[in-house]
Design a protein around this motif. Structure first.
Motif, PDB file in Angstrom:
ATOM      1  N   SER A  77       0.742  -1.214   0.043  1.00  0.00           N
ATOM      2  CA  SER A  77      -0.066   0.008   0.077  1.00  0.00           C
ATOM      3  C   SER A  77       1.045   1.155   0.051  1.00  0.00           C
ATOM      4  O   SER A  77       1.766   1.387   0.760  1.00  0.00           O
ATOM      5  CB  SER A  77      -0.792   0.038   1.313  1.00  0.00           C
ATOM      6  OG  SER A  77      -1.966   1.046   1.187  1.00  0.00           O
ATOM      7  N   ILE A  78       0.663   2.089  -0.807  1.00  0.00           N
ATOM      8  CA  ILE A  78       1.334   3.465  -0.984  1.00  0.00           C
ATOM      9  C   ILE A  78       0.233   4.447  -1.006  1.00  0.00           C
ATOM     10  O   ILE A  78      -0.984   4.377  -1.118  1.00  0.00           O
ATOM     11  CB  ILE A  78       2.191   3.469  -2.272  1.00  0.00           C
ATOM     12  CG1 ILE A  78       1.318   3.489  -3.697  1.00  0.00           C
ATOM     13  CG2 ILE A  78       3.147   2.627  -2.054  1.00  0.00           C
ATOM     14  CD1 ILE A  78       2.076   3.789  -5.021  1.00  0.00           C
ATOM     15  N   THR A  79       0.623   5.907  -0.790  1.00  0.00           N
ATOM     16  CA  THR A  79      -0.176   6.927  -0.793  1.00  0.00           C
ATOM     17  C   THR A  79      -0.615   7.186  -2.320  1.00  0.00           C
ATOM     18  O   THR A  79       0.545   7.714  -3.042  1.00  0.00           O
ATOM     19  CB  THR A  79       0.343   8.106  -0.207  1.00  0.00           C
ATOM     20  OG1 THR A  79       0.334   7.766   0.986  1.00  0.00           O
ATOM     21  CG2 THR A  79      -0.628   9.311  -0.239  1.00  0.00           C
ATOM     22  N   GLU A  80      -1.892   7.098  -2.914  1.00  0.00           N
ATOM     23  CA  GLU A  80      -2.004   7.272  -4.093  1.00  0.00           C
ATOM     24  C   GLU A  80      -2.745   8.700  -3.980  1.00  0.00           C
ATOM     25  O   GLU A  80      -3.707   8.801  -3.508  1.00  0.00           O
ATOM     26  CB  GLU A  80      -2.985   6.121  -4.743  1.00  0.00           C
ATOM     27  CG  GLU A  80      -2.104   4.783  -4.495  1.00  0.00           C
ATOM     28  CD  GLU A  80      -3.314   3.472  -4.976  1.00  0.00           C
ATOM     29  OE1 GLU A  80      -4.135   3.992  -5.538  1.00  0.00           O
ATOM     30  OE2 GLU A  80      -2.681   2.579  -4.927  1.00  0.00           O
ATOM     31  N   VAL A  81      -2.308   9.355  -5.248  1.00  0.00           N
ATOM     32  CA  VAL A  81      -2.951  10.642  -5.557  1.00  0.00           C
ATOM     33  C   VAL A  81      -3.402  10.736  -6.869  1.00  0.00           C
ATOM     34  O   VAL A  81      -3.085  10.383  -7.943  1.00  0.00           O
ATOM     35  CB  VAL A  81      -1.967  11.993  -5.418  1.00  0.00           C
ATOM     36  CG1 VAL A  81      -2.533  13.334  -5.937  1.00  0.00           C
ATOM     37  CG2 VAL A  81      -1.421  11.729  -3.854  1.00  0.00           C
ATOM     38  N   ASP A  82      -4.966  11.018  -7.049  1.00  0.00           N
ATOM     39  CA  ASP A  82      -5.664  11.098  -8.217  1.00  0.00           C
ATOM     40  C   ASP A  82      -5.016  12.399  -9.023  1.00  0.00           C
ATOM     41  O   ASP A  82      -5.269  13.465  -8.562  1.00  0.00           O
ATOM     42  CB  ASP A  82      -7.119  10.956  -8.078  1.00  0.00           C
ATOM     43  CG  ASP A  82      -7.537   9.683  -7.487  1.00  0.00           C
ATOM     44  OD1 ASP A  82      -6.758   8.415  -7.928  1.00  0.00           O
ATOM     45  OD2 ASP A  82      -8.125   9.505  -6.503  1.00  0.00           O
ATOM     46  N   LEU A  83      -5.031  12.377 -10.454  1.00  0.00           N
ATOM     47  CA  LEU A  83      -4.720  13.562 -11.106  1.00  0.00           C
ATOM     48  C   LEU A  83      -5.865  13.437 -12.178  1.00  0.00           C
ATOM     49  O   LEU A  83      -5.841  12.369 -12.785  1.00  0.00           O
ATOM     50  CB  LEU A  83      -3.506  13.597 -11.654  1.00  0.00           C
ATOM     51  CG  LEU A  83      -2.095  13.817 -10.762  1.00  0.00           C
ATOM     52  CD1 LEU A  83      -1.043  13.908 -11.326  1.00  0.00           C
ATOM     53  CD2 LEU A  83      -2.301  15.075  -9.684  1.00  0.00           C
ATOM     54  N   ASN A  84      -6.421  14.391 -12.489  1.00  0.00           N
ATOM     55  CA  ASN A  84      -7.407  14.549 -13.751  1.00  0.00           C
ATOM     56  C   ASN A  84      -6.819  15.114 -14.986  1.00  0.00           C
ATOM     57  O   ASN A  84      -6.379  16.084 -15.097  1.00  0.00           O
ATOM     58  CB  ASN A  84      -8.541  15.594 -13.230  1.00  0.00           C
ATOM     59  CG  ASN A  84      -9.790  15.378 -14.250  1.00  0.00           C
ATOM     60  OD1 ASN A  84      -9.512  15.168 -15.469  1.00  0.00           O
ATOM     61  ND2 ASN A  84     -10.972  15.584 -13.789  1.00  0.00           N
ATOM     62  N   MET A  85      -6.231  14.073 -15.808  1.00  0.00           N
ATOM     63  CA  MET A  85      -5.558  14.552 -16.998  1.00  0.00           C
ATOM     64  C   MET A  85      -6.421  15.403 -17.760  1.00  0.00           C
ATOM     65  O   MET A  85      -6.012  16.138 -18.712  1.00  0.00           O
ATOM     66  CB  MET A  85      -5.184  13.017 -17.802  1.00  0.00           C
ATOM     67  CG  MET A  85      -4.116  12.292 -16.693  1.00  0.00           C
ATOM     68  SD  MET A  85      -3.678  10.781 -17.691  1.00  0.00           S
ATOM     69  CE  MET A  85      -2.433  11.863 -18.844  1.00  0.00           C
ATOM     70  N   ASP A  86      -7.886  15.099 -17.940  1.00  0.00           N
ATOM     71  CA  ASP A  86      -8.753  15.933 -18.739  1.00  0.00           C
ATOM     72  C   ASP A  86      -8.370  17.427 -18.376  1.00  0.00           C
ATOM     73  O   ASP A  86      -8.611  18.502 -19.186  1.00  0.00           O
ATOM     74  CB  ASP A  86     -10.003  15.406 -18.681  1.00  0.00           C
ATOM     75  CG  ASP A  86     -10.429  14.263 -19.268  1.00  0.00           C
ATOM     76  OD1 ASP A  86      -9.792  13.934 -20.338  1.00  0.00           O
ATOM     77  OD2 ASP A  86     -10.848  13.168 -18.645  1.00  0.00           O
ATOM     78  N   LYS A  87      -7.876  17.661 -17.270  1.00  0.00           N
ATOM     79  CA  LYS A  87      -7.945  19.221 -16.753  1.00  0.00           C
ATOM     80  C   LYS A  87      -6.566  19.361 -16.783  1.00  0.00           C
ATOM     81  O   LYS A  87      -6.276  20.703 -16.278  1.00  0.00           O
ATOM     82  CB  LYS A  87      -8.537  19.413 -15.215  1.00  0.00           C
ATOM     83  CG  LYS A  87      -9.914  18.910 -15.082  1.00  0.00           C
ATOM     84  CD  LYS A  87     -10.629  19.114 -13.588  1.00  0.00           C
ATOM     85  CE  LYS A  87     -12.207  19.121 -13.660  1.00  0.00           C
ATOM     86  NZ  LYS A  87     -12.774  19.046 -12.130  1.00  0.00           N
ATOM     87  N   GLY A  88      -5.728  18.571 -17.184  1.00  0.00           N
ATOM     88  CA  GLY A  88      -4.271  19.150 -17.197  1.00  0.00           C
ATOM     89  C   GLY A  88      -3.623  18.950 -15.868  1.00  0.00           C
ATOM     90  O   GLY A  88      -2.449  19.635 -15.813  1.00  0.00           O
ATOM     91  N   GLU A  89      -4.046  18.359 -15.030  1.00  0.00           N
ATOM     92  CA  GLU A  89      -3.176  18.313 -13.723  1.00  0.00           C
ATOM     93  C   GLU A  89      -2.130  17.558 -13.825  1.00  0.00           C
ATOM     94  O   GLU A  89      -1.222  17.916 -12.741  1.00  0.00           O
ATOM     95  CB  GLU A  89      -4.185  17.753 -12.360  1.00  0.00           C
ATOM     96  CG  GLU A  89      -5.490  18.603 -12.260  1.00  0.00           C
ATOM     97  CD  GLU A  89      -6.416  17.919 -11.253  1.00  0.00           C
ATOM     98  OE1 GLU A  89      -7.458  18.241 -10.931  1.00  0.00           O
ATOM     99  OE2 GLU A  89      -6.150  16.643 -10.896  1.00  0.00           O
ATOM    100  N   HIS A  90      -1.840  16.667 -14.616  1.00  0.00           N
ATOM    101  CA  HIS A  90      -0.334  16.170 -14.785  1.00  0.00           C
ATOM    102  C   HIS A  90       0.527  17.230 -15.453  1.00  0.00           C
ATOM    103  O   HIS A  90       1.747  16.712 -15.637  1.00  0.00           O
ATOM    104  CB  HIS A  90      -0.493  14.891 -15.695  1.00  0.00           C
ATOM    105  CG  HIS A  90      -1.075  15.099 -17.005  1.00  0.00           C
ATOM    106  ND1 HIS A  90      -2.384  15.634 -17.327  1.00  0.00           N
ATOM    107  CD2 HIS A  90      -0.459  14.795 -18.144  1.00  0.00           C
ATOM    108  CE1 HIS A  90      -2.522  15.776 -18.755  1.00  0.00           C
ATOM    109  NE2 HIS A  90      -1.387  15.451 -19.223  1.00  0.00           N
ATOM    110  N   ARG A  91       0.231  18.310 -15.958  1.00  0.00           N
ATOM    111  CA  ARG A  91       0.902  19.196 -16.592  1.00  0.00           C
ATOM    112  C   ARG A  91       1.483  20.455 -15.378  1.00  0.00           C
ATOM    113  O   ARG A  91       1.962  21.344 -16.173  1.00  0.00           O
ATOM    114  CB  ARG A  91       0.415  19.726 -17.829  1.00  0.00           C
ATOM    115  CG  ARG A  91       0.454  18.788 -18.808  1.00  0.00           C
ATOM    116  CD  ARG A  91       0.091  19.328 -20.200  1.00  0.00           C
ATOM    117  NE  ARG A  91      -0.005  18.252 -21.281  1.00  0.00           N
ATOM    118  CZ  ARG A  91      -1.071  17.664 -21.790  1.00  0.00           C
ATOM    119  NH1 ARG A  91      -2.459  18.122 -21.074  1.00  0.00           N
ATOM    120  NH2 ARG A  91      -1.232  16.804 -22.704  1.00  0.00           N
ATOM    121  N   THR A  92       1.012  20.582 -14.371  1.00  0.00           N
ATOM    122  CA  THR A  92       1.569  21.535 -13.507  1.00  0.00           C
ATOM    123  C   THR A  92       2.980  21.563 -13.438  1.00  0.00           C
ATOM    124  O   THR A  92       3.569  20.657 -13.491  1.00  0.00           O
ATOM    125  CB  THR A  92       0.707  21.284 -12.036  1.00  0.00           C
ATOM    126  OG1 THR A  92       1.409  20.049 -11.597  1.00  0.00           O
ATOM    127  CG2 THR A  92      -0.510  21.200 -12.213  1.00  0.00           C
TER     128      THR A  92
END
Length: 226
Positions: free
Chosen positions: A10-25
């Motif tokens: 188990s690790i800490t998992e953080v959800d990112l919304n790619m449709d909103k570009g959260e992976h490009r911050t």
């Protein structure tokens, strides 16, 4: 996610919304200049390739030799499968799915269908005399390929008559608890999005932010949320 559940980690998992570009911050781009997911951070180590992440986790935290063999020959077989997935299967998925997901295309191009069918044929041949791709039980190679093939077959269904071994292998994988807890829900989201062309309701499909949360819903090999 399947590898985590298969290793009971188990690790800490953080959800990112790619449709909103959260992976490009800026923060995400600093960690991963390629602007892709997943991104894995363990102290100062940052990895952003799923194959590298899973082999690292197995080597560092689950060194039992089952998912990632300890002997050089067995490890090489798994590495071979991981390279096949990242070098052959995933590019096929990307070229077929992205026009539908992002460019308002309504079908898989005929040449892409042919290329995917060729990959199915290769896997069918790789399964001759084998129950699992990696050996006598599922390995990280099987898990990695199952993640891509289960998605590809939504775009280009696997013909059970042409590819009986591949079809049976995928069915056996789908019965594994880690597949049920970590793959089926996202697979349903992908299928609905391909069918509708719309972004799915995040509240309906949001996965728990830890592997423990996913696994806690599994009872007798089934997940009540699925």
């Amino acid at each position: 996610m399947m590898a985590l559940d298969a290793m009971n980690l188990s690790i800490t998992e953080v959800d990112l919304n790619m449709d909103k570009g959260e992976h490009r911050t800026p923060e995400m781009v600093t960690m991963n200049p390629l602007q892709t997911l997943p991104i894995f951070k363990d102290r100062e180590l940052v990895l952003y390739d799923s194959q590298a992440i899973t082999t690292y986790l197995a080597s560092r935290y689950n060194n039992c030799g089952r998912l990632l063999p300890l002997d050089p020959g067995g490890r090489a077989i798994v590495d071979q499968l991981l390279h096949f997935n990242s070098g052959i299967l995933y590019p096929l998925y990307r070229s077929a799915a992205h026009p539908i997901l992002y460019d308002n295309c309504n079908f898989v191009m005929p040449q892409q269908v042919c290329n995917i069918q060729c990959a199915y044929r290769d896997l069918e041949c790789m399964l001759v005399g084998r129950t699992w791709l990696g050996g006598s039980w599922p390995t990280l190679g099987d898990i990695s390929i199952a993640a891509t093939i289960s998605t590809l077959q939504i775009l280009v269904p696997i013909d059970k008559l042409k590819y009986p071994r591949l079809s049976s292998w995928l069915y056996r994988m789908s019965e594994e608890l880690f597949y049920i807890t970590a793959n089926k829900k996202g697979l349903g989201e992908f299928s609905r999005r391909i069918d509708s062309g719309c972004v799915c309701d995040e509240r309906e499909f949001k996965c728990p932010r830890s592997s423990i949360g996913r696994r806690s819903g599994a009872v007798g090999g089934k997940n009540e949320d699925i």
